[in-house]
Design a protein around this motif. Structure first.
Motif, PDB file in Angstrom:
ATOM      1  N   GLY A  33      48.248  28.490  32.990  1.00  0.00           N
ATOM      2  CA  GLY A  33      47.926  27.802  34.245  1.00  0.00           C
ATOM      3  C   GLY A  33      47.368  28.750  35.294  1.00  0.00           C
ATOM      4  O   GLY A  33      47.066  29.904  35.014  1.00  0.00           O
ATOM      5  N   TYR A  34      47.256  28.257  36.510  1.00  0.00           N
ATOM      6  CA  TYR A  34      46.638  29.007  37.602  1.00  0.00           C
ATOM      7  C   TYR A  34      47.705  29.874  38.266  1.00  0.00           C
ATOM      8  O   TYR A  34      48.556  29.389  38.990  1.00  0.00           O
ATOM      9  CB  TYR A  34      46.025  28.007  38.586  1.00  0.00           C
ATOM     10  CG  TYR A  34      45.106  28.593  39.631  1.00  0.00           C
ATOM     11  CD1 TYR A  34      44.436  29.797  39.434  1.00  0.00           C
ATOM     12  CD2 TYR A  34      44.878  27.914  40.820  1.00  0.00           C
ATOM     13  CE1 TYR A  34      43.588  30.309  40.393  1.00  0.00           C
ATOM     14  CE2 TYR A  34      44.029  28.414  41.793  1.00  0.00           C
ATOM     15  CZ  TYR A  34      43.383  29.611  41.574  1.00  0.00           C
ATOM     16  OH  TYR A  34      42.537  30.122  42.535  1.00  0.00           O
ATOM     17  N   ASP A  35      47.645  31.167  37.994  1.00  0.00           N
ATOM     18  CA  ASP A  35      48.640  32.117  38.494  1.00  0.00           C
ATOM     19  C   ASP A  35      48.700  32.091  40.029  1.00  0.00           C
ATOM     20  O   ASP A  35      47.663  32.083  40.697  1.00  0.00           O
ATOM     21  CB  ASP A  35      48.274  33.532  38.005  1.00  0.00           C
ATOM     22  CG  ASP A  35      49.328  34.543  38.370  1.00  0.00           C
ATOM     23  OD1 ASP A  35      50.250  34.737  37.571  1.00  0.00           O
ATOM     24  OD2 ASP A  35      49.232  35.139  39.466  1.00  0.00           O
ATOM     25  N   GLU A  36      49.913  32.068  40.575  1.00  0.00           N
ATOM     26  CA  GLU A  36      50.096  31.971  42.038  1.00  0.00           C
ATOM     27  C   GLU A  36      49.503  33.148  42.794  1.00  0.00           C
ATOM     28  O   GLU A  36      48.940  32.987  43.876  1.00  0.00           O
ATOM     29  CB  GLU A  36      51.584  31.833  42.365  1.00  0.00           C
ATOM     30  CG  GLU A  36      52.101  30.423  42.166  1.00  0.00           C
ATOM     31  CD  GLU A  36      53.561  30.267  42.558  1.00  0.00           C
ATOM     32  OE1 GLU A  36      54.006  31.011  43.455  1.00  0.00           O
ATOM     33  OE2 GLU A  36      54.237  29.405  41.965  1.00  0.00           O
ATOM     34  N   HIS A  78      35.462  30.906  42.672  1.00  0.00           N
ATOM     35  CA  HIS A  78      36.906  31.030  42.500  1.00  0.00           C
ATOM     36  C   HIS A  78      37.711  30.334  43.607  1.00  0.00           C
ATOM     37  O   HIS A  78      38.925  30.387  43.593  1.00  0.00           O
ATOM     38  CB  HIS A  78      37.294  32.515  42.424  1.00  0.00           C
ATOM     39  CG  HIS A  78      36.855  33.149  41.149  1.00  0.00           C
ATOM     40  ND1 HIS A  78      36.995  34.503  40.906  1.00  0.00           N
ATOM     41  CD2 HIS A  78      36.275  32.625  40.028  1.00  0.00           C
ATOM     42  CE1 HIS A  78      36.519  34.771  39.700  1.00  0.00           C
ATOM     43  NE2 HIS A  78      36.068  33.650  39.161  1.00  0.00           N
ATOM     44  N   SER A  79      37.016  29.682  44.536  1.00  0.00           N
ATOM     45  CA  SER A  79      37.728  29.057  45.669  1.00  0.00           C
ATOM     46  C   SER A  79      38.165  27.628  45.329  1.00  0.00           C
ATOM     47  O   SER A  79      38.091  26.728  46.158  1.00  0.00           O
ATOM     48  CB  SER A  79      36.849  29.064  46.921  1.00  0.00           C
ATOM     49  OG  SER A  79      35.714  28.224  46.734  1.00  0.00           O
ATOM     50  N   ILE A  80      38.663  27.447  44.115  1.00  0.00           N
ATOM     51  CA  ILE A  80      38.950  26.102  43.602  1.00  0.00           C
ATOM     52  C   ILE A  80      40.061  25.359  44.356  1.00  0.00           C
ATOM     53  O   ILE A  80      40.154  24.151  44.254  1.00  0.00           O
ATOM     54  CB  ILE A  80      39.263  26.126  42.088  1.00  0.00           C
ATOM     55  CG1 ILE A  80      40.467  27.028  41.784  1.00  0.00           C
ATOM     56  CG2 ILE A  80      38.039  26.563  41.297  1.00  0.00           C
ATOM     57  CD1 ILE A  80      40.952  26.973  40.346  1.00  0.00           C
ATOM     58  N   ALA A  81      40.879  26.068  45.106  1.00  0.00           N
ATOM     59  CA  ALA A  81      41.950  25.399  45.866  1.00  0.00           C
ATOM     60  C   ALA A  81      41.454  24.869  47.207  1.00  0.00           C
ATOM     61  O   ALA A  81      42.211  24.278  47.967  1.00  0.00           O
ATOM     62  CB  ALA A  81      43.115  26.357  46.082  1.00  0.00           C
ATOM     63  N   LEU A  82      40.153  25.068  47.484  1.00  0.00           N
ATOM     64  CA  LEU A  82      39.581  24.665  48.779  1.00  0.00           C
ATOM     65  C   LEU A  82      38.340  23.791  48.559  1.00  0.00           C
ATOM     66  O   LEU A  82      37.202  24.253  48.716  1.00  0.00           O
ATOM     67  CB  LEU A  82      39.215  25.912  49.598  1.00  0.00           C
ATOM     68  CG  LEU A  82      40.371  26.878  49.895  1.00  0.00           C
ATOM     69  CD1 LEU A  82      39.846  28.204  50.425  1.00  0.00           C
ATOM     70  CD2 LEU A  82      41.359  26.259  50.874  1.00  0.00           C
ATOM     71  N   PRO A  83      38.533  22.516  48.175  1.00  0.00           N
ATOM     72  CA  PRO A  83      37.396  21.648  47.863  1.00  0.00           C
ATOM     73  C   PRO A  83      36.324  21.575  48.948  1.00  0.00           C
ATOM     74  O   PRO A  83      35.131  21.640  48.641  1.00  0.00           O
ATOM     75  CB  PRO A  83      38.040  20.267  47.643  1.00  0.00           C
ATOM     76  CG  PRO A  83      39.464  20.545  47.334  1.00  0.00           C
ATOM     77  CD  PRO A  83      39.824  21.815  48.030  1.00  0.00           C
ATOM     78  N   ASN A  84      36.726  21.441  50.199  1.00  0.00           N
ATOM     79  CA  ASN A  84      35.728  21.293  51.277  1.00  0.00           C
ATOM     80  C   ASN A  84      34.860  22.532  51.419  1.00  0.00           C
ATOM     81  O   ASN A  84      33.644  22.439  51.600  1.00  0.00           O
ATOM     82  CB  ASN A  84      36.406  20.959  52.614  1.00  0.00           C
ATOM     83  CG  ASN A  84      37.023  19.572  52.601  1.00  0.00           C
ATOM     84  OD1 ASN A  84      36.619  18.720  51.812  1.00  0.00           O
ATOM     85  ND2 ASN A  84      38.011  19.346  53.440  1.00  0.00           N
ATOM     86  N   PHE A  85      35.487  23.704  51.322  1.00  0.00           N
ATOM     87  CA  PHE A  85      34.745  24.960  51.407  1.00  0.00           C
ATOM     88  C   PHE A  85      33.754  25.063  50.244  1.00  0.00           C
ATOM     89  O   PHE A  85      32.579  25.385  50.434  1.00  0.00           O
ATOM     90  CB  PHE A  85      35.715  26.150  51.382  1.00  0.00           C
ATOM     91  CG  PHE A  85      35.035  27.489  51.274  1.00  0.00           C
ATOM     92  CD1 PHE A  85      34.322  28.022  52.347  1.00  0.00           C
ATOM     93  CD2 PHE A  85      35.096  28.223  50.096  1.00  0.00           C
ATOM     94  CE1 PHE A  85      33.681  29.260  52.251  1.00  0.00           C
ATOM     95  CE2 PHE A  85      34.468  29.457  49.983  1.00  0.00           C
ATOM     96  CZ  PHE A  85      33.758  29.973  51.064  1.00  0.00           C
ATOM     97  N   MET A  86      34.216  24.748  49.051  1.00  0.00           N
ATOM     98  CA  MET A  86      33.376  24.856  47.857  1.00  0.00           C
ATOM     99  C   MET A  86      32.162  23.915  47.941  1.00  0.00           C
ATOM    100  O   MET A  86      31.039  24.312  47.634  1.00  0.00           O
ATOM    101  CB  MET A  86      34.224  24.527  46.634  1.00  0.00           C
ATOM    102  CG  MET A  86      33.818  25.295  45.411  1.00  0.00           C
ATOM    103  SD  MET A  86      35.040  25.000  44.120  1.00  0.00           S
ATOM    104  CE  MET A  86      34.461  26.151  42.919  1.00  0.00           C
ATOM    105  N   LYS A  87      32.410  22.692  48.386  1.00  0.00           N
ATOM    106  CA  LYS A  87      31.312  21.711  48.502  1.00  0.00           C
ATOM    107  C   LYS A  87      30.321  22.110  49.590  1.00  0.00           C
ATOM    108  O   LYS A  87      29.114  21.942  49.438  1.00  0.00           O
ATOM    109  CB  LYS A  87      31.877  20.310  48.795  1.00  0.00           C
ATOM    110  CG  LYS A  87      32.619  19.701  47.606  1.00  0.00           C
ATOM    111  CD  LYS A  87      33.196  18.350  48.016  1.00  0.00           C
ATOM    112  CE  LYS A  87      34.274  17.898  47.081  1.00  0.00           C
ATOM    113  NZ  LYS A  87      34.946  16.679  47.535  1.00  0.00           N
TER     114      LYS A  87
END
Length: 199
Positions: A33-36, A78-87
Motif C-alpha cells: 500500500g501507500y507508505d505513510e 506523486h501528489s496523489i493525495a491532493l486531487p485539486n492540486f494535481m488537476k
C-alpha cells in the motif's frame, strides 16, 4: 533559465522523493500500500511546489531548465493525495504543451494517472498496477486497439515494450505483489474516497 534558485529548490524536492523511495525499496516497504512516510513527503513537496507555481506559473524548461522542469512533473505525478492540486497542474501543463513549452509525454502520464485515480479508463496506458495474477499490468485503457498509435503520437514506447520494461524494473527493485489482492484493492478504493478522488 529565468529562476535558478527556484530550479535548485525543485530538484531538491525530487532528490528527497527518490532517496526516500530507494530507502523504502531496500526496506521492502513499497509493496504494502501507500507508505505513510512517503505520503507525507509527497504532500510536503506538493505544497512547496504549489507555492512556486503561485509565484512563477508552471515550471517550464524556459523558466527553470530541463532538470527542474522534469523534477516538478515528478512531484506533481506523486501528489496523489491532493486531487485539486494535481488537476490544476494538469490544466497548466496542457497549456504549456500547447505552447510547445512542455513535453506531451509528461502530459500523457499525468492525465492517465488522474483518470485511473478517478476510476476511469486511461488514454495512453502509462499507469500500471498489480493484477490478480501477481503481474504488473496496465490499468484499464480506453479504445485499447488504438493505444499504440496514441502512445506514438506523444513519444511513448509501444504498450508491449512498456509492460516488459515496467516488469523488469519491478524485479530490479525487488517489488512483490500484494499478499492479498482483494484487500489491497478495497483499501485503495477507501483511500481514493477519503482524499476525494471518488465519491
Amino acid at each position: 533559465m529565468q529562476h535558478p534558485t527556484i530550479a535548485h529548490r525543485i530538484i531538491e524536492l525530487k532528490n528527497n522523493d527518490l532517496a526516500l523511495r530507494d530507502r523504502l525499496a531496500k526496506e521492502g516497504r513499497l509493496s504494502d500500500g501507500y507508505d505513510e512516510e512517503m505520503s507525507a513527503l509527497h504532500i510536503h513537496n506538493a505544497n512547496i511546489l504549489s507555492e512556486i507555481i503561485e509565484e512563477i506559473g508552471y515550471p517550464t524548461v524556459e523558466k527553470v531548465g530541463k532538470e527542474a522542469s522534469e523534477a516538478a512533473w515528478l512531484v506533481i505525478q506523486h501528489s496523489i493525495a491532493l486531487p485539486n492540486f494535481m488537476k490544476r497542474c494538469a490544466s497548466l501543463l496542457k497549456k504549456a504543451v500547447d505552447e510547445h513549452k512542455a513535453t506531451p509525454t509528461n502530459y500523457a502520464h499525468l492525465t492517465d494517472r488522474i483518470a485511473v485515480l478517478e476510476g476511469k479508463p486511461q488514454i495512453f496506458g502509462t499507469q500500471f498496477d498489480w493484477d490478480e495474477n501477481g503481474q504488473l499490468s496496465p490499468n484499464p485503457i480506453e479504445d485499447k486497439t488504438n493505444v499504440n498509435e496514441r502512445r506514438k503520437s506523444v513519444g511513448l514506447l509501444s504498450i508491449e515494450e512498456q509492460t516488459e520494461l515496467i516488469r523488469f524494473h519491478a524485479r530490479q527493485d525487488n517489488l512483490i505483489p500484494p499478499k492479498n489482492f482483494e484487500q489491497r484493492k478495497q483499501e485503495m478504493e477507501e483511500w481514493k474516497k477519503r482524499v476525494g478522488w471518488v465519491l
